[in-house]
Scaffold this motif. Structure first.
Motif, PDB file in Angstrom:
ATOM      1  N   LEU A 193       0.625  -0.848  -0.236  1.00 33.31           N
ATOM      2  CA  LEU A 193       0.229  -0.125  -0.193  1.00 33.31           C
ATOM      3  C   LEU A 193       0.891   1.474   0.198  1.00 33.31           C
ATOM      4  O   LEU A 193       0.676   1.867  -0.916  1.00 33.31           O
ATOM      5  CB  LEU A 193      -0.801   0.036   1.508  1.00 33.31           C
ATOM      6  N   TYR A 194       2.142   1.407   0.906  1.00 33.12           N
ATOM      7  CA  TYR A 194       3.354   2.542   0.457  1.00 33.12           C
ATOM      8  C   TYR A 194       2.938   2.795  -0.615  1.00 33.12           C
ATOM      9  O   TYR A 194       3.253   3.937  -1.093  1.00 33.12           O
ATOM     10  CB  TYR A 194       4.041   2.531   1.519  1.00 33.12           C
ATOM     11  N   VAL A 195       3.815   1.744  -1.666  1.00 36.34           N
ATOM     12  CA  VAL A 195       4.126   2.543  -2.633  1.00 36.34           C
ATOM     13  C   VAL A 195       3.313   2.739  -3.464  1.00 36.34           C
ATOM     14  O   VAL A 195       3.529   3.236  -4.287  1.00 36.34           O
ATOM     15  CB  VAL A 195       5.271   0.987  -2.551  1.00 36.34           C
ATOM     16  N   VAL A 196       2.485   2.131  -3.245  1.00 34.06           N
ATOM     17  CA  VAL A 196       1.249   1.980  -4.724  1.00 34.06           C
ATOM     18  C   VAL A 196       0.457   2.655  -4.323  1.00 34.06           C
ATOM     19  O   VAL A 196       0.576   3.679  -5.493  1.00 34.06           O
ATOM     20  CB  VAL A 196       0.521   0.606  -4.522  1.00 34.06           C
ATOM     21  N   LEU A 197       0.213   3.270  -3.615  1.00 35.89           N
ATOM     22  CA  LEU A 197      -0.926   4.824  -3.516  1.00 35.89           C
ATOM     23  C   LEU A 197       0.116   5.586  -3.302  1.00 35.89           C
ATOM     24  O   LEU A 197       0.021   6.829  -4.833  1.00 35.89           O
ATOM     25  CB  LEU A 197      -1.389   4.860  -2.073  1.00 35.89           C
ATOM     26  N   TYR A 198       1.615   5.796  -3.273  1.00 37.95           N
ATOM     27  CA  TYR A 198       1.928   7.128  -3.255  1.00 37.95           C
ATOM     28  C   TYR A 198       3.181   7.362  -4.248  1.00 37.95           C
ATOM     29  O   TYR A 198       2.720   7.722  -4.581  1.00 37.95           O
ATOM     30  CB  TYR A 198       3.508   7.148  -1.854  1.00 37.95           C
ATOM     31  N   LEU A 199       3.437   6.092  -5.303  1.00 38.95           N
ATOM     32  CA  LEU A 199       3.689   6.384  -7.044  1.00 38.95           C
ATOM     33  C   LEU A 199       1.971   6.701  -7.954  1.00 38.95           C
ATOM     34  O   LEU A 199       2.976   7.056  -8.097  1.00 38.95           O
ATOM     35  CB  LEU A 199       4.094   4.800  -7.197  1.00 38.95           C
ATOM     36  N   ALA A 200       1.094   6.038  -7.122  1.00 39.95           N
ATOM     37  CA  ALA A 200       0.092   6.634  -8.794  1.00 39.95           C
ATOM     38  C   ALA A 200      -0.490   7.435  -8.484  1.00 39.95           C
ATOM     39  O   ALA A 200      -0.697   7.682  -9.416  1.00 39.95           O
ATOM     40  CB  ALA A 200      -1.007   5.253  -8.584  1.00 39.95           C
ATOM     41  N   HIS A 201      -0.503   8.067  -6.767  1.00 41.31           N
ATOM     42  CA  HIS A 201      -1.245   9.232  -6.752  1.00 41.31           C
ATOM     43  C   HIS A 201      -0.250  10.316  -6.131  1.00 41.31           C
ATOM     44  O   HIS A 201      -0.821  11.449  -5.344  1.00 41.31           O
ATOM     45  CB  HIS A 201      -1.986   8.770  -5.762  1.00 41.31           C
ATOM     46  N   GLY A 202       0.902  10.342  -6.285  1.00 43.03           N
ATOM     47  CA  GLY A 202       1.785  11.071  -5.617  1.00 43.03           C
ATOM     48  C   GLY A 202       2.170  11.645  -4.141  1.00 43.03           C
ATOM     49  O   GLY A 202       1.103  10.934  -3.316  1.00 43.03           O
TER      50      GLY A 202
END
Length: 424
Positions: free
Chosen positions: A222-231
């Protein structure tokens, strides 16, 4: 920070509230992040050598080696040739007796030690038997019999190229339509896959407790995926906190339902194989990890939407109070829950179709079918996912509204002209 006695004509008091909310959320996320990393180090699987289970190994006890082959000739004729599965350079030996006929395929080997030579497969037609045609590319298993002679057998069709093309099409379409954001989302997917393959599965194989392992993997993803896709911003942070909280709820619910319903997961063939050959791996653990990882995608979807809606609404109407923004955002959320419940349940029902078909043929009563292990798993999966999903909406909305409206409850009360001026 100004003394809050004068905050009627100096609105840094309410700003401080917003700033503290932001600090609390960011602080919480940092703390959870550290906990997750520490837990990952503790749970990291030791380097292990797992014996290859019997049905998955060759007669000499090692892993199965597959080679590439192409069917060069296919006909129906007398069978029983001594060259079946053996290597020859030109033609197979003729069968000693023409007792029965079957499909004969001569396969040219395209890789491995016997590259360029041929082998013969004799296949009696029947369900589950391949219907080979000249020109088919296939994978063959190379094994040695006890005397050390190399034997070949059909393994599967070769699907490397078509699969690669489909995946490429997926990547291209995502990147064309969603541009950089789509590309970053794909990188996030790769990362998620890496976490599952390099941490989650080895840790479960190592017999580590399933719930902590699944939660740590889920949080990392979640940490990586969310920040990667949504800034990296407050919007994404509020969604992330909401999703992490809902993941905990999902984990607790999954554990509870498995305890109460006595689901074993042994109806699924792969799980039975795991139980037979890897005794130290807990099947309920595997099920639990599957439940938790499975609920992430849907949670992700809903929480990001809620956070975005809250921030947009707060920006649109400067005069709206937190309560008004919360109620408006919840209206969006209700629509979203309604549609995502379908996504969830239909995805699992689609996965269980072959099962349902078998049951309907067996003429079992509908209650038997629904309470049987296999279908019950899909039902609990949907229910657990659905509950976590529904709860994630108010959770995330509340967090997002706190962060989106840092200017006290009703900013307009504070000398409207000046406040608006200061904000632009």
């Amino acid at each position: 920070m100004s003394d809050h006695h004068h905050h009627h004509h100096d609105h840094s008091g309410p700003i401080a509230i917003g700033a503290t909310a932001a600090k609390v959320v960011v602080g919480l996320l940092a703390v959870i992040g550290v906990v997750v990393l520490v837990a990952m180090v503790i749970l990291w699987p030791s380097a292990q050598h797992v014996e290859i289970p019997l049905p998955m190994q060759t007669a000499t006890g090692e892993a199965v080696h597959t080679e590439a082959g192409t069917v060069v000739m296919q006909d129906i004729g007398p069978c029983g040739s001594p060259s079946q599965g053996k290597v020859f350079s030109d033609k197979p030996e003729a069968p000693r007796t023409g007792a029965y006929t079957c499909q004969r395929s001569i396969v040219e080997l395209r890789s491995g030690p016997d590259e360029g030579d041929k082998t013969l497969f004799e296949i009696a037609p029947g369900p589950g038997q391949p219907d080979l045609r000249a020109g088919d590319d296939i994978r063959v298993v190379r094994a040695e019999d006890p005397s050390g002679m190399t034997l070949y057998a059909f393994e599967d069709y070769s699907r490397g190229l078509p699969l690669l093309l489909i995946v490429l099409a997926f990547v291209v379409v995502i990147c064309v339509v969603a541009r950089w954001r789509g590309f970053r989302a794909l990188i996030g997917l790769l990362f998620a896959f890496a976490v599952v393959v390099m941490f989650l599965l080895p840790a479960l194989l190592d017999g580590k407790p399933a719930i902590p392992v699944a939660l740590v993997s889920g949080a990392l993803i979640l940490y990586v995926v969310l920040y990667l896709a949504h800034g990296v911003n407050l919007r994404t942070s509020s969604a992330l906190l909401g999703t992490l909280a809902s993941m905990l709820v999902a984990a607790f619910l999954s554990w509870l339902t498995l305890e109460v319903t006595n689901l074993t997961g042994l109806s699924e063939e792969q799980n039975t194989n795991v139980a037979t050959y890897l005794q130290h791996v807990s099947i309920t653990g595997l099920l639990l990890a599957g439940f938790i990882i499975g609920s992430l995608g849907v949670l992700n979807d809903v929480t990001i939407t809620q956070a975005s809606a809250a921030f947009e609404l707060a920006a649109l109407d400067e005069g709206a109070s937190r309560r008004e923004i919360f109620t408006a955002t919840m209206r969006v959320g209700r629509d979203h829950i309604a549609s995502t419940v379908y996504t969830l349940v239909l995805a699992y029902a689609g996965g269980a179709l072959p099962l349902l078909l078998l049951f309907s043929v067996a003429g079992r009563s509908i209650t038997d079918v629904l309470t049987g292990d296999a279908v019950a798993i899909e039902i609990t999966r949907s229910a657990v996912g659905g509950i976590a999903l529904a709860l994630s909406v108010p959770l995330t909305t509340a967090i997002a509204v706190l962060l989106a409206r840092p200017f006290g409850a009703k900013p307009v009360v504070v000398a409207p002209q000046r406040a608006r001026h200061a904000r632009t």
